[in-house]
Design a protein around this motif. Structure first.
Motif, short mmCIF file in Angstrom:
data_model
loop_
_atom_site.label_atom_id
_atom_site.label_comp_id
_atom_site.label_asym_id
_atom_site.label_seq_id
_atom_site.Cartn_x
_atom_site.Cartn_y
_atom_site.Cartn_z
N ALA A 202 1.82 1.09 -43.98
CA ALA A 202 1.06 -0.11 -43.62
C ALA A 202 1.59 -0.72 -42.33
CB ALA A 202 1.10 -1.12 -44.76
N GLY A 203 2.92 -0.79 -42.21
CA GLY A 203 3.53 -1.36 -41.01
C GLY A 203 3.20 -0.56 -39.76
N TYR B 287 -5.66 -3.14 -44.04
CA TYR B 287 -4.23 -3.33 -44.33
C TYR B 287 -4.00 -4.10 -45.62
CZ TYR B 287 -4.32 -2.04 -39.47
OH TYR B 287 -4.59 -1.40 -38.31
N ASP B 288 -4.98 -4.97 -46.00
CA ASP B 288 -4.77 -5.74 -47.22
C ASP B 288 -5.31 -5.00 -48.45
OD1 ASP B 288 -7.41 -5.95 -46.59
OD2 ASP B 288 -7.54 -8.12 -46.76
N GLU B 289 -5.68 -3.75 -48.26
CA GLU B 289 -6.09 -2.93 -49.42
C GLU B 289 -4.98 -1.99 -49.87
OE1 GLU B 289 -10.88 -2.36 -48.70
OE2 GLU B 289 -9.51 -1.07 -47.58
N VAL B 290 -3.84 -2.08 -49.19
CA VAL B 290 -2.74 -1.17 -49.52
C VAL B 290 -2.20 -1.49 -50.90
CG1 VAL B 290 -0.47 -0.35 -48.86
CG2 VAL B 290 -2.10 -1.05 -47.12
N GLN B 291 -2.26 -0.53 -51.80
CA GLN B 291 -1.78 -0.76 -53.14
C GLN B 291 -1.38 0.56 -53.77
OE1 GLN B 291 -0.01 -2.62 -54.92
NE2 GLN B 291 -1.38 -4.28 -54.35
N LEU C 108 4.52 3.13 -48.92
CA LEU C 108 3.32 2.35 -48.61
C LEU C 108 3.61 1.27 -47.57
CD1 LEU C 108 1.84 2.00 -52.22
CD2 LEU C 108 1.03 3.49 -50.38
N SER C 109 4.79 0.66 -47.66
CA SER C 109 5.15 -0.39 -46.69
C SER C 109 5.31 0.20 -45.29
CB SER C 109 6.45 -1.08 -47.09
OG SER C 109 6.35 -1.60 -48.38
N TYR D 281 -0.60 -0.98 -38.92
CA TYR D 281 -0.89 -2.32 -38.39
C TYR D 281 -0.35 -2.47 -36.97
CZ TYR D 281 -0.10 -7.26 -37.58
OH TYR D 281 -0.04 -8.50 -37.00
#
Ligand SMILES: [Zn+2]
Lengths: 214, 303
Positions: A78-79, A193-197, A74-75, A82
């Motif tokens: 996301a990276g 990006y702030d919904e990544v979970q 996930l990181s 972004y």
């Protein structure tokens, strides 16, 4: 060029695709001294004759599954998303696992959750976590079940073992990931990006204790 | 740009690793974005990415290390992974850019109490460490015994300001050499509080001040001993516990005459990313960027 990542389980995979066209895949089994997943991705994109600048979409499996693996996948996703301002998607892991069945997706997917528990999914329902000894009640007769790790169903219950799709009738994870990624990119809305979970099917132990405390 | 999770963990009386890792995943990119905005900087103007490789909670490190490297890879930027511990020392360079080794350093935080020598060749040698609790842990546990909220360090600092540090003479650590030990003083506090039963506000403040005094004294004793053994021109005190006002004051009194003393501003002692930037500059000069993707290392030392 799009990338899909599934590092949520014991079998892990990366897929590089262009539209519906497969450019390159990497399948591996999780080990303690694995090279970083980014090193694999770098090699794979080179093999696909692509460059980071060509990326226009990224998807990652969001669990349920391994705490460490999910955080890595996930990181990275996301990276990448972004950094290049490209769409980001998350895909439920157990439906990906279901697609590993050759000749059409399995209707049930199980993943070992450790400590005698199972992440369990059936078509049309959300994933759940249950004790392995409740599987007999939950799985209907004639269910087509895919299990990770393969052969695990026999360990949980000998009577249920015959429901598991045998290893010889399973496709590599990357094949299932490719199908899931194409469907996701074509039909799903990207996330912020702030919904990544990661997908949690139960709260942290500490939260649980607090909830139970008087 | 600092995003603190203290409020998230306070109901649990301490940091919950799983909650920390979860929050990291959601907040890290928005924090990076806001930091760039605040600095009026676009990604096109960024030359390199620095990230903490360790030590720390594995779930949190994984998120940082992977997001940082993914961004760097996707933007074709060099990346350098640094030690969070060494960064607490290198943070002193933000106050004094000309700071050069040899330096005697004390890193005190919730997870560490380390006495180090940053040597002339750029390497860092650990010459003293804690045998049990870290100084910050000792503050947290002491705070809990006194019925104060988490995080305990600031709570004790605040309460101790109204107390008499000589009210109770708590034992000083007995670890050999330059090592630290705080379990004795913690146990002494526990017994003292149990013995007294109900505490008046006055007693509570006196106990906080005396307890704090014992920890501060123990820390500075070791720094003085190391400096006597092998004097260096500069001493740095860093880490979250270096925000403690009594430690800062006592360090000035006791170490200020032995060497040039640098204690970074309180906001640069608490965990922050500016110190990771400072560490990246120091390490870059020494060894350049990391040549290949790297993993998080939860048990990383000073390099
Ligand atoms: Zn720290």
């Amino acid at each position: 060029m799009r990338v899909a990542i599934d590092t949520s389980g014991v079998d892990q995979a990366l897929v590089v695709l262009d539209g519906r066209r497969l450019l390159a895949v990497d399948d591996w089994v999780r080990r303690r001294d694995d090279p970083p997943v980014l090193a694999r991705l770098d090699a794979l994109v080179k093999r696909a004759a692509g460059r980071p600048d060509d990326l226009d979409g990224v998807a990652a499996a969001r669990g349920p599954g391994s705490f460490t693996g999910l955080r890595v996948g996930l990181s990275l996703a996301a990276g990448l998303a972004y950094a290049r301002h490209i769409p980001l998607h998350l895909i439920d892991s157990l439906p990906i696992l279901a697609r590993r069945a050759a000749g059409g997706p399995a209707t049930f997917a199980l993943r070992d959750a450790g400590r005698g528990e199972v992440y369990a999914w059936r078509e049309g329902e959300a994933a759940r976590r249950m004790p392995a000894d409740e599987l007999a009640e939950w799985l209907p007769t004639g269910a087509r079940v895919i299990v990770e790790p393969a052969g695990m169903l026999a360990r949980w219950s000998l009577e249920l073992a015959h429901l598991e799709i045998p290893a010889t009738e399973r496709r590599p994870l990357s094949a299932a990931l490719l199908d899931s990624a194409i469907w996701t990119f074509e039909s799903q809305k990207p996330l912020r990006y702030d919904e990544v979970q990661a997908l949690y099917v139960q709260p942290a132990a500490a939260e649980e204790r607090r909830r139970k405390a008087p | 740009m600092i995003r603190s999770q203290d409020a998230l963990h306070a109901p649990f009386g301490g940091v919950v690793p799983e909650i920390a890792a979860r929050a990291h995943l959601q907040t890290l990119i928005p924090v990076v974005e806001r930091a760039l905005e605040t600095a009026s900087t676009r990604w096109e103007q960024v030359d390199a990415v620095a990230v903490t490789r360790g030590p720390g909670l594995v779930g949190c490190l994984l998120v940082g290390v992977n997001i940082a490297q993914a961004i760097a890879w996707a933007r074709r930027l060099p990346v350098i992974g640094v030690s969070h511990l060494a960064a607490h020392i290198y943070a002193a360079q933000l106050a004094e850019p000309d700071l050069k080794p040899p330096v005697l350093g004390l890193v005190v935080s919730g997870g560490h109490s380390d006495l180090i020598r940053w040597q002339a060749d750029g390497s860092i040698a650990v010459i003293g460490r804690t045998r049990d609790d870290a100084a910050g842990e000792a503050f947290d546990k002491g705070a809990r015994i006194l019925g104060l909220p988490f995080p305990g360090g600031p709570a004790i600092d605040k309460l101790a300001a109204d107390g008499n540090p000589k009210a109770v003479n708590f034992p000083r650590p007995r670890a050999p050499g330059l090592d630290f030990s705080f379990s004795g003083v913690k146990t002494a506090l526990l017994y003292d509080v149990r013995k007294r039963g109900e505490l008046s506000p006055r007693q509570r403040a006196d106990l906080a001040a005396s307890y704090q005094e014992a920890i501060v004294d123990a820390l500075l004793q070791r720094v003085e001993a190391a400096q006597a053994e092998q004097p260096v021109p500069t001493i740095v005190v860093g880490g979250g516990v270096a925000r403690n006002r009594r430690l800062r004051q006592a360090a000035q009194e006791r170490l200020g005459s032995l060497a040039h003393l640098v204690i970074p501003a309180p906001e640069l002692c608490t965990d922050n990313a500016a110190m990771i930037g400072a560490a990246a500059l120091v390490e870059w000069e020494r060894r350049g960027p990391d040549p290949a993707p790297f993993d998080a290392d939860p048990s990383l030392g000073f390099s």
